[in-house]
Design an enzyme around this catalytic site. Structure first.
Site, mmCIF file in Angstrom:
data_model
loop_
_atom_site.group_PDB
_atom_site.id
_atom_site.type_symbol
_atom_site.label_atom_id
_atom_site.label_comp_id
_atom_site.label_asym_id
_atom_site.label_seq_id
_atom_site.Cartn_x
_atom_site.Cartn_y
_atom_site.Cartn_z
ATOM 1 N N LYS A 50 -15.671 -6.400 5.838
ATOM 2 C CA LYS A 50 -14.548 -7.153 6.335
ATOM 3 C C LYS A 50 -14.508 -7.260 7.780
ATOM 4 O O LYS A 50 -14.793 -5.933 8.387
ATOM 5 C CB LYS A 50 -13.147 -7.108 5.707
ATOM 6 C CG LYS A 50 -13.106 -7.228 4.294
ATOM 7 C CD LYS A 50 -11.700 -6.690 3.803
ATOM 8 C CE LYS A 50 -11.503 -6.439 2.487
ATOM 9 N NZ LYS A 50 -10.029 -5.809 2.212
ATOM 10 N N ARG A 93 -2.374 -6.429 -8.379
ATOM 11 C CA ARG A 93 -1.707 -7.440 -8.040
ATOM 12 C C ARG A 93 -1.502 -8.368 -9.166
ATOM 13 O O ARG A 93 -1.329 -8.408 -10.363
ATOM 14 C CB ARG A 93 -1.798 -8.183 -6.878
ATOM 15 C CG ARG A 93 -1.289 -7.360 -5.448
ATOM 16 C CD ARG A 93 -1.519 -7.847 -4.242
ATOM 17 N NE ARG A 93 -3.385 -7.440 -4.292
ATOM 18 C CZ ARG A 93 -3.923 -7.366 -3.006
ATOM 19 N NH1 ARG A 93 -3.478 -7.713 -1.887
ATOM 20 N NH2 ARG A 93 -5.309 -7.193 -3.299
ATOM 21 N N SER A 130 -3.330 -7.519 3.105
ATOM 22 C CA SER A 130 -3.531 -7.447 4.694
ATOM 23 C C SER A 130 -3.928 -8.813 5.254
ATOM 24 O O SER A 130 -3.574 -9.265 6.261
ATOM 25 C CB SER A 130 -4.656 -6.498 4.988
ATOM 26 O OG SER A 130 -4.175 -5.111 4.310
ATOM 27 N N HIS A 176 0.758 -1.167 -0.013
ATOM 28 C CA HIS A 176 0.073 0.132 -0.114
ATOM 29 C C HIS A 176 0.911 1.506 -0.142
ATOM 30 O O HIS A 176 0.719 2.076 -0.654
ATOM 31 C CB HIS A 176 -0.765 0.076 1.230
ATOM 32 C CG HIS A 176 -1.830 -1.124 1.333
ATOM 33 N ND1 HIS A 176 -2.175 -1.591 2.568
ATOM 34 C CD2 HIS A 176 -2.831 -1.595 0.469
ATOM 35 C CE1 HIS A 176 -3.067 -2.677 2.299
ATOM 36 N NE2 HIS A 176 -3.551 -2.394 1.159
HETATM 37 P P1 ADP Z 1 -5.602 -5.713 0.970
HETATM 38 O O1 ADP Z 1 -6.052 -6.107 -0.455
HETATM 39 O O2 ADP Z 1 -4.140 -5.547 1.266
HETATM 40 O O3 ADP Z 1 -6.285 -6.641 1.972
HETATM 41 P P2 ADP Z 1 -7.317 -3.300 0.540
HETATM 42 O O4 ADP Z 1 -8.331 -4.028 0.413
HETATM 43 O O5 ADP Z 1 -7.252 -2.173 1.715
HETATM 44 O O6 ADP Z 1 -5.847 -4.199 0.951
HETATM 45 O O7 ADP Z 1 -6.542 -2.738 -0.708
HETATM 46 C C1 ADP Z 1 -6.584 -1.227 -0.915
HETATM 47 C C2 ADP Z 1 -5.963 -0.991 -2.391
HETATM 48 O O8 ADP Z 1 -4.582 -1.508 -2.418
HETATM 49 C C3 ADP Z 1 -6.492 -2.008 -3.436
HETATM 50 O O9 ADP Z 1 -6.545 -1.319 -4.531
HETATM 51 C C4 ADP Z 1 -5.707 -3.073 -3.522
HETATM 52 O O10 ADP Z 1 -5.696 -3.791 -4.809
HETATM 53 C C5 ADP Z 1 -4.213 -2.255 -3.351
HETATM 54 N N1 ADP Z 1 -3.113 -3.379 -2.757
HETATM 55 C C6 ADP Z 1 -3.292 -4.142 -1.907
HETATM 56 N N2 ADP Z 1 -1.993 -5.140 -1.694
HETATM 57 C C7 ADP Z 1 -1.215 -4.458 -2.546
HETATM 58 C C8 ADP Z 1 0.025 -4.698 -3.172
HETATM 59 N N3 ADP Z 1 0.632 -6.008 -2.399
HETATM 60 N N4 ADP Z 1 0.672 -4.107 -3.882
HETATM 61 C C9 ADP Z 1 -0.129 -3.022 -4.757
HETATM 62 N N5 ADP Z 1 -1.355 -2.697 -4.301
HETATM 63 C C10 ADP Z 1 -2.063 -3.545 -3.371
#
Ligand code: ADP
Length: 175
Positions: free
Chosen positions: A41, A90, A128, A17
């Protein structure tokens, strides 16, 4: 002036992030890094805790402002005058979900576009959920999150009682 939002649950933030918000701040004049206040969630961290982590991570990013919001993402984007929603991509399964969300958001607010940034290759595996799973199994999370997140995450996981299975789903790394 170009304004973007970068929305998510961020429960908690991880290095994937942080890399995306840093890169977004190179592309836009202002970036609102925004946490949903009540994600669907089952979250491990409160809204304030999630925002505190984000504020610490954004300390050296003057163009980034941390916010929370509720309701439709496009309505929040409109409120702050954003014309772009930044998302991180991803693997291919992210694409399916992001594609549907982007088209829906565009139908709701045609003046706002979704901008997807490819993950930094070193974070392509990181989410996460997987982070929480590794922490629950006492694995090494030092390369996944900043130290202030690692410490709080380990403490929170140690405090989890009987409902630990509700809060952190073990889906990939055990059994
Ligand atoms: P996660 O997918 O890690 O549980 P979120 O739902 O809070 O977290 O994700 C918020 C944004 O960050 C989304 O656009 C998600 O695709 C992106 N994101 C999450 N993990 C990564 C990563 N490892 N690399 C790039 N973007 C990411």
């Amino acid at each position: 002036m170009t304004i973007a939002i970068y929305p998510g649950s961020f429960d908690p933030i991880h290095n994937g992030h942080i890399e995306i918000v840093r890169r977004a701040s190179l592309l836009f004049d202002e970036v609102y890094w925004a946490a949903y206040d009540r994600p669907l969630k089952n979250v491990l961290f409160t809204e304030q805790e999630r925002l505190d982590f984000m504020r610490q991570a954004a300390r050296d990013l003057p163009k980034v402002q941390v916010r929370s919001y509720h309701g439709l993402t496009v309505l929040f984007a409109r409120q702050v005058g954003a014309t772009a929603i930044v998302r991180g991509l991803r693997a291919t399964h992210d694409f399916e979900i992001e594609y549907q969300m982007a088209l829906t958001n565009h139908q709701q607010a045609p003046e706002i576009d979704t901008v997807c940034l490819m993950t930094g290759a070193q974070y392509a595996f990181l989410s996460s959920s997987i982070l929480k799973e590794v922490a629950l199994a006492n694995g090494n999370i030092s390369e996944m999150v900043p130290p202030y997140v690692a410490t709080k995450l380990q403490t929170r996981i140690a405090q989890l009682g009987e409902d630990r299975g509700e809060k952190v789903k073990l889906v990939s790394l055990q059994e």
